[in-house]
Scaffold this motif. Structure first.
Motif, PDB file in Angstrom:
ATOM      1  N   GLU A  96     -21.395 -11.781  -9.014  1.00 32.16           N
ATOM      2  CA  GLU A  96     -22.075 -10.501  -9.159  1.00 32.16           C
ATOM      3  C   GLU A  96     -23.519 -10.588  -8.680  1.00 32.16           C
ATOM      4  OE1 GLU A  96     -21.559  -9.477 -13.243  1.00 32.16           O
ATOM      5  OE2 GLU A  96     -19.459  -8.886 -12.986  1.00 32.16           O
ATOM      6  N   GLN A  99     -23.524 -10.704  -4.872  1.00 33.50           N
ATOM      7  CA  GLN A  99     -23.285  -9.414  -4.227  1.00 33.50           C
ATOM      8  C   GLN A  99     -24.600  -8.800  -3.772  1.00 33.50           C
ATOM      9  OE1 GLN A  99     -20.892  -7.694  -3.120  1.00 33.50           O
ATOM     10  NE2 GLN A  99     -19.002  -7.985  -4.274  1.00 33.50           N
ATOM     11  N   ASP A 102     -26.777 -11.875  -1.321  1.00 31.50           N
ATOM     12  CA  ASP A 102     -26.230 -12.169   0.007  1.00 31.50           C
ATOM     13  C   ASP A 102     -26.391 -10.989   0.956  1.00 31.50           C
ATOM     14  OD1 ASP A 102     -25.438 -14.478  -1.285  1.00 31.50           O
ATOM     15  OD2 ASP A 102     -23.520 -14.583  -0.231  1.00 31.50           O
ATOM     16  N   ALA A 103     -26.097  -9.796   0.468  1.00 34.15           N
ATOM     17  CA  ALA A 103     -26.189  -8.618   1.334  1.00 34.15           C
ATOM     18  C   ALA A 103     -27.624  -8.363   1.782  1.00 34.15           C
ATOM     19  CB  ALA A 103     -25.634  -7.391   0.602  1.00 34.15           C
ATOM     20  N   GLN A 104     -28.567  -8.440   0.848  1.00 29.36           N
ATOM     21  CA  GLN A 104     -29.959  -8.178   1.217  1.00 29.36           C
ATOM     22  C   GLN A 104     -30.526  -9.280   2.091  1.00 29.36           C
ATOM     23  OE1 GLN A 104     -31.470  -5.576   1.132  1.00 29.36           O
ATOM     24  NE2 GLN A 104     -33.669  -5.972   1.238  1.00 29.36           N
ATOM     25  N   ALA A 208     -25.036  -7.048   6.568  1.00 27.03           N
ATOM     26  CA  ALA A 208     -24.881  -6.809   5.128  1.00 27.03           C
ATOM     27  C   ALA A 208     -23.419  -6.577   4.780  1.00 27.03           C
ATOM     28  CB  ALA A 208     -25.721  -5.608   4.706  1.00 27.03           C
ATOM     29  N   ARG A 209     -22.695  -5.836   5.623  1.00 29.84           N
ATOM     30  CA  ARG A 209     -21.268  -5.584   5.360  1.00 29.84           C
ATOM     31  C   ARG A 209     -20.475  -6.885   5.404  1.00 29.84           C
ATOM     32  NH1 ARG A 209     -22.187  -0.753   8.404  1.00 29.84           N
ATOM     33  NH2 ARG A 209     -21.616  -1.832  10.339  1.00 29.84           N
ATOM     34  N   THR A 212     -21.151  -8.922   2.275  1.00 30.20           N
ATOM     35  CA  THR A 212     -20.468  -8.317   1.133  1.00 30.20           C
ATOM     36  C   THR A 212     -18.965  -8.579   1.194  1.00 30.20           C
ATOM     37  OG1 THR A 212     -22.138  -6.582   0.952  1.00 30.20           O
ATOM     38  CG2 THR A 212     -20.006  -6.151  -0.072  1.00 30.20           C
ATOM     39  N   ILE A 215     -17.927 -11.880  -0.347  1.00 31.78           N
ATOM     40  CA  ILE A 215     -17.876 -11.878  -1.810  1.00 31.78           C
ATOM     41  C   ILE A 215     -16.669 -11.076  -2.294  1.00 31.78           C
ATOM     42  CG2 ILE A 215     -19.152 -11.450  -3.933  1.00 31.78           C
ATOM     43  CD1 ILE A 215     -20.406 -13.496  -2.083  1.00 31.78           C
ATOM     44  N   ASP A 216     -16.402  -9.939  -1.647  1.00 33.66           N
ATOM     45  CA  ASP A 216     -15.241  -9.124  -2.030  1.00 33.66           C
ATOM     46  C   ASP A 216     -13.952  -9.930  -1.903  1.00 33.66           C
ATOM     47  OD1 ASP A 216     -16.851  -6.968  -2.548  1.00 33.66           O
ATOM     48  OD2 ASP A 216     -16.480  -5.967  -0.625  1.00 33.66           O
TER      49      ASP A 216
END
Length: 231
Positions: A96, A99, A102-104, A208-209, A212, A215-216
């Motif tokens: 969590e 999420q 990593d994206a930022q 960023a995608r 994400t 992690i998804d």
């Protein structure tokens, strides 16, 4: 009442800073036992009580860990890292937090990372692939973590980099657990390669995608759904 300096406190603070410098510089690596007390007393030229007070302070801060009958060991390179290790976070908690981080980190790195750092990321993916082919778990975990750490460093945000470094032990534990679980196929590099492609293209949104998506995929794997990306 006029304030006066407590010279003992000043001396202890000075010793704390000297010991902390040995830890943060890497001269005393994580997991290594620090020099024995007599050696430190001779090097620093201080009283035993002063040294013990300083090491207790660093143990309380999470940088050192005293092991009865075995000496004192380096536990972490920063107070933040030590505090996070004491939390003993669940894998779900780590994911969590990742999420957001990593994206930022990927979003920022897409516009700030240097060509030299991009080349290093490519080398780390090659090391990761080789480790998987050799079924070398430790090398795979190290390369995988180093890839994500370098993306965070490439964000150009020192606080982001420090936070990711502090999370290092928890991240490596989660990656190790992922490797050891049945059905994990770490040979699939789609998520990482897509992220690297986005960074090379300077595409912040796609970076960023991709971060994400990694992690998804891990969360789907934890829930029992097929997933091919790594943690």
């Amino acid at each position: 009442m006029a304030l006066t300096s407590n010279r003992r406190s000043v001396l202890v603070d000075d010793v704390i800073e000297q010991l902390r410098a040995e830890i943060t510089s890497g001269r005393w690596p994580v997991g290594q036992r620090i020099p024995p007390e007599p050696e430190l007393l001779e090097q620093l030229g201080i009283a035993r009580g002063t040294l013990r007070e300083a090491t207790r302070a660093l143990s309380h801060a999470g940088l050192l860990q005293a092991r009865q009958g075995d000496g004192t060991y380096v536990r972490a390179t920063s107070e933040l890292s030590g505090a996070l290790q004491r939390l003993d976070s669940e894998m779900s908690d780590v994911l969590e937090v990742r999420q957001a981080l990593d994206a930022q980190a990927a979003r920022l790195a897409a516009t700030r990372i240097t060509p030299e750092e991009l080349a290093h990321l490519g080398e780390l993916l090659e090391q990761r692939a080789t480790a998987w082919e050799n079924r070398d778990r430790d090398a795979w975990v190290q390369a995988d973590y180093a890839f994500h750490q370098r993306v965070a460093a490439g964000s150009g945000n020192a606080l982001m980099d420090n936070l990711y470094t502090a999370l290092g032990p928890a991240l490596r534990r989660s990656m190790t657990a992922h490797w050891d679980a049945p059905g994990f196929d770490g040979a699939d590099h789609r998520g990482h390669e897509e992220l690297l492609d986005a960074l090379r293209a300077g595409d912040a949104a796609q970076a960023a995608r991709s971060a994400t998506a990694n992690i998804d995929a891990t969360e789907q794997w934890r829930d029992g759904a097929p997933a091919h990306d790594e943690p």
